[in-house]
Design an enzyme around this catalytic site. Structure first.
Site, PDB file in Angstrom:
ATOM      1  CB  THR A  46      46.515  63.350  60.097  1.00  0.00           C
ATOM      2  OG1 THR A  46      45.156  63.187  60.490  1.00  0.00           O
ATOM      3  CG2 THR A  46      47.419  63.187  61.308  1.00  0.00           C
ATOM      4  NE  ARG A  71      31.590  69.206  69.322  1.00  0.00           N
ATOM      5  CZ  ARG A  71      32.543  68.514  68.728  1.00  0.00           C
ATOM      6  NH1 ARG A  71      33.370  69.116  67.889  1.00  0.00           N
ATOM      7  NH2 ARG A  71      32.681  67.223  68.946  1.00  0.00           N
ATOM      8  CE  LYS A 126      43.883  65.912  57.057  1.00  0.00           C
ATOM      9  NZ  LYS A 126      42.674  65.189  56.612  1.00  0.00           N
ATOM     10  N   GLY A 160      30.663  68.065  60.896  1.00  0.00           N
ATOM     11  CA  GLY A 160      31.975  68.542  61.320  1.00  0.00           C
ATOM     12  C   GLY A 160      32.613  69.450  60.293  1.00  0.00           C
ATOM     13  N   GLY A 192      39.578  70.780  57.899  1.00  0.00           N
ATOM     14  CA  GLY A 192      40.205  70.403  56.637  1.00  0.00           C
ATOM     15  C   GLY A 192      39.560  69.213  55.959  1.00  0.00           C
ATOM     16  CG  ASP A 247      42.374  63.680  53.232  1.00  0.00           C
ATOM     17  OD1 ASP A 247      42.818  62.520  53.406  1.00  0.00           O
ATOM     18  OD2 ASP A 247      42.577  64.613  54.034  1.00  0.00           O
ATOM     19  CE1 TYR A 280      42.410  54.454  62.191  1.00  0.00           C
ATOM     20  CE2 TYR A 280      41.808  56.212  60.663  1.00  0.00           C
ATOM     21  CZ  TYR A 280      42.754  55.563  61.434  1.00  0.00           C
ATOM     22  OH  TYR A 280      44.050  56.033  61.456  1.00  0.00           O
ATOM     23  N   GLY A 284      35.736  54.354  57.967  1.00  0.00           N
ATOM     24  CA  GLY A 284      36.776  55.337  57.704  1.00  0.00           C
ATOM     25  C   GLY A 284      38.055  54.725  57.181  1.00  0.00           C
ATOM     26  CG  ASN A 298      45.996  64.143  52.297  1.00  0.00           C
ATOM     27  OD1 ASN A 298      46.146  64.647  51.171  1.00  0.00           O
ATOM     28  ND2 ASN A 298      45.755  62.865  52.482  1.00  0.00           N
TER      29      ASN A 298
END
Length: 286
Positions: A63, A155, A67, A130, A133, A107, A224, A245, A88
């Site tokens: 995670t 961002r 990644k 966002g 990875g 993923d 999550y 999630g 992952n």
């Protein structure tokens, strides 16, 4: 010889992966000790060197923030991971007298199955919140779901190399915009995948709630913990469907269990049911 597997990342104490994997291996009758290991990009190489001196390893779940860093630590990259440059999963495969570390990306399958479980059909408008990875995996998943163009909100618009490479690799048109512009396009999208860390989407959620925006599409919020997120609550209040999630985590873990156990499709609905029970997800119709 005892068998081992682990989830690697930072921070990692919140991870539900140990519960998912341990439940699966117990149901399968395989003794694989699955733990969580807190590692950064700086400490990863030393851990992987030490691991090479140990026997019994079956796999690693990878995670954030590892990644892409993991690519330097494996012998081979397979499947969509080769296109994305994001992994992952690392499976340990016997090759004569040696063990090969083979990297995968589950993923993508996790996102596809989680969104399909919500009844989504090919959607003409899609938004990813966002970068990084997981966003790259989301781009590939949306292509498999029939989406040809994606809006990505981040961002820092200069730090989207992984998502751009993924879009080029799978043939998706990608428009990159600043996160401050996300609220209105997000509300209007057929599918939204938020890859932002916990609470990072609270500002967007506030804008949706304040405007009373209607949300007719489907939101998959990868974060999550805590749940429900503010974004998920605002989305549901607007009338949209929410995929937690944990659904993505479940489906990507199923593929990992198939690799780590080396049992493939023997990891069936009965195994998935106990994995759902382990993290409080409702059992699925298969």
């Amino acid at each position: 010889m005892s068998l081992r597997a682990a989830v690697l990342g930072h921070p990692i104490s919140h991870s539900k992966s140990p519960a998912l994997h341990s439940a699966a291996y117990a149901k399968l009758g395989i003794e694989i000790d699955y733990t969580a290991v807190d590692l950064t990009e700086r400490t990863l190489p030393g851990f992987m060197l030490e691991l090479s001196r140990q026997q019994g390893w079956r796999g690693l779940s990878v995670t954030m923030p590892l990644k892409t860093a993991m690519l330097k630590e494996v012998d081979e990259v397979r499947g969509v991971a080769k296109v994305l440059g994001v992994v992952n999963t690392v499976a340990f495969e016997d090759a004569g007298d040696t063990v090969r570390r083979v990297a995968y990306n589950t993923d993508v399958a996790g996102i596809v199955n989680a969104v399909r479980n919500a009844g989504v059909v090919p959607a003409p408008t899609a938004v990813i919140l966002g970068g990084g990875g997981t966003a790259a995996s989301a781009v590939a998943a949306l292509e498999l779901l029939g989406t040809g163009s994606v809006q990505l909100f981040v961002r820092d618009t200069s730090r989207v190399q992984e998502a751009r490479a993924a879009a080029a690799g799978v043939g998706v048109d990608l428009a990159v915009r600043h996160l401050s512009e996300a609220a209105e396009p997000t509300a209007a999208a057929d599918v939204v995948i938020s890859t932002l860390p916990p609470r990072a989407a609270d500002g967007i959620a506030g804008e949706l709630a304040a405007s009373g925006a209607r949300t007719a599409g489907v939101l998959l919020d990868v974060a999550y913990d805590p749940w429900p997120s503010m974004l998920a609550s605002a989305w549901q209040s607007g009338g949209g469907a929410v995929v937690p999630g944990l659904e993505m985590l479940l489906y990507q873990a199923v593929e990992q269990v198939r690799l780590f156990s080396r049992l493939g499709e023997e990891v069936n609905a009965a195994v998935i049911d106990v994995m759902c029970d382990a993290v409080g997800l409702p059992r699925r119709a298969y």
